[in-house]
Design a protein around this motif. Structure first.
Motif, PDB file in Angstrom:
ATOM      1  N   ASP A 161       1.279   5.224  -0.057  1.00  0.00           N
ATOM      2  CA  ASP A 161       0.528   6.441   0.276  1.00  0.00           C
ATOM      3  C   ASP A 161       1.111   7.658  -0.429  1.00  0.00           C
ATOM      4  O   ASP A 161       2.220   8.095  -0.099  1.00  0.00           O
ATOM      5  CB  ASP A 161       0.570   6.664   1.791  1.00  0.00           C
ATOM      6  CG  ASP A 161      -0.250   5.632   2.545  1.00  0.00           C
ATOM      7  OD1 ASP A 161      -1.470   5.549   2.312  1.00  0.00           O
ATOM      8  OD2 ASP A 161       0.328   4.892   3.366  1.00  0.00           O
TER       9      ASP A 161
ATOM     10  N   HIS B 155       0.873  -1.177   0.000  1.00  0.00           N
ATOM     11  CA  HIS B 155       0.000   0.000   0.000  1.00  0.00           C
ATOM     12  C   HIS B 155       0.909   1.225   0.000  1.00  0.00           C
ATOM     13  O   HIS B 155       1.671   1.446   0.947  1.00  0.00           O
ATOM     14  CB  HIS B 155      -0.882  -0.059   1.257  1.00  0.00           C
ATOM     15  CG  HIS B 155      -1.801   1.101   1.437  1.00  0.00           C
ATOM     16  ND1 HIS B 155      -3.062   1.155   0.877  1.00  0.00           N
ATOM     17  CD2 HIS B 155      -1.644   2.256   2.139  1.00  0.00           C
ATOM     18  CE1 HIS B 155      -3.646   2.292   1.226  1.00  0.00           C
ATOM     19  NE2 HIS B 155      -2.807   2.976   1.995  1.00  0.00           N
TER      20      HIS B 155
ATOM     21  N   ASP C  11      -7.973   1.182   6.499  1.00  0.00           N
ATOM     22  CA  ASP C  11      -6.645   1.803   6.528  1.00  0.00           C
ATOM     23  C   ASP C  11      -6.587   2.832   7.648  1.00  0.00           C
ATOM     24  O   ASP C  11      -7.354   3.803   7.638  1.00  0.00           O
ATOM     25  CB  ASP C  11      -6.389   2.467   5.161  1.00  0.00           C
ATOM     26  CG  ASP C  11      -5.031   3.143   5.071  1.00  0.00           C
ATOM     27  OD1 ASP C  11      -4.170   2.902   5.940  1.00  0.00           O
ATOM     28  OD2 ASP C  11      -4.828   3.918   4.113  1.00  0.00           O
TER      29      ASP C  11
HETATM   30 FE   FE2 Z   1      -3.168   4.731   3.144  1.00  0.00          FE
END
Ligand code: FE2
Ligand code: 5SP
Length: 250
Positions: A59, A57, A197
């Motif tokens: 960001d 993941h 998340d």
């Molecule tokens: Fe995130």
């Protein structure tokens, strides 16, 4: 005897069909590399995959949609070269103009483009552009956005992301009051990938799993651990057990 065997075979077939249907989604754990030593992002990505991560993941923050800045597509291109073609890159786009980065992110090697509903006035067009760029589509909502606002798009996306913190920083406290959004989405869209998340780790995973989340982002709890492999396994087991329980309850 013959009848008993037939009944057993048909019950087993029903259970298999039932389980197969409800297992349309599976438990996947995606470490958020934001929590790692940012000077070593490539090796941290490799390390997470070696520890059993199902995906990564990533960001992306622009300092405008959220009060923090991380990195953009040039970094993603380097990470892709570093880890190879296989790892799935879920791009969490915390940016004000998500339309702007679809093509550059696709060219850099992104697998899924997860944009925020709050950041665009034309989600339908953005979904189309992401698909045309051959990426999967994720749609995220901040804590203040209702799940009913996401619902009209749910049949056009691959994944819904319910934020369990205000986006912008790792290491924040998990917001339990987001769980009804997850439960509602799971009840309405039984085979949709649902991601959570923010503040998710061994202490909060059971709430997420029971509510129906199957894609789990975890930053500080995984990366800050001395034993990330065990934390990833623990998170995955909790989600897999909840999926199995739901399939038997139905
Ligand atoms: Fe995130
Ligand atoms: O998108 C974000 C924060 O905006 C997240 O992906 C966090 O980076 C997750 O980190 P933890 O809350 O698990 O530490």
């Amino acid at each position: 005897m013959y009848l008993t065997i037939c009944r057993f075979v048909s019950a087993a077939a029903r259970l298999y069909a039932h389980t197969k249907h409800s297992m349309a989604y599976s438990a996947k754990i995606g470490p958020s590399i934001l929590s790692s030593d940012l000077s070593c992002l490539g090796s941290e990505c490799v390390r997470m995959m070696e520890c059993g991560a199902d995906y990564l993941h990533l960001d992306v923050m622009d300092g405008h949609f959220v009060p923090n800045i991380t990195f953009g597509h040039p970094m993603v291109e380097c990470l892709r070269k570093c880890v190879g073609q296989d790892p799935f890159f879920d791009m969490h786009m915390m940016v004000s103009r998500p339309e702007q980065w679809v093509k550059p992110m696709a060219a850099a090697g992104a697998s899924q483009y997860t944009f925020h509903l709050e950041a665009t006035t034309n989600p339908g067009n953005l979904i189309k552009e992401i698909r045309e760029s051959r990426m999967k589509v994720g749609l995220a909502i901040k804590p203040g956005t209702t799940v009913e606002e996401l619902a009209p798009w749910a049949n056009q996306i691959d994944m819904a992301l319910v934020m369990t913190v205000e986006p912008g920083f790792g290491g924040q406290k998990f917001m339990d009051d987001m769980m009804p959004k997850v439960s509602w989405l799971r009840s309405q869209f039984p085979s949709l990938d649902i991601e959570v998340d923010g503040g998710v780790g061994p202490d909060t995973i059971h709430k997420c799993a029971e509510a129906g989340a199957n894609m789990i982002v975890s930053g500080s709890a995984v990366i800050g651990s001395d034993d990330p492999r065990s934390v990833i396994a623990l998170l995955r087991t909790a989600v897999a057990e909840a999926i199995q329980k739901r399939s038997l309850d139905r």
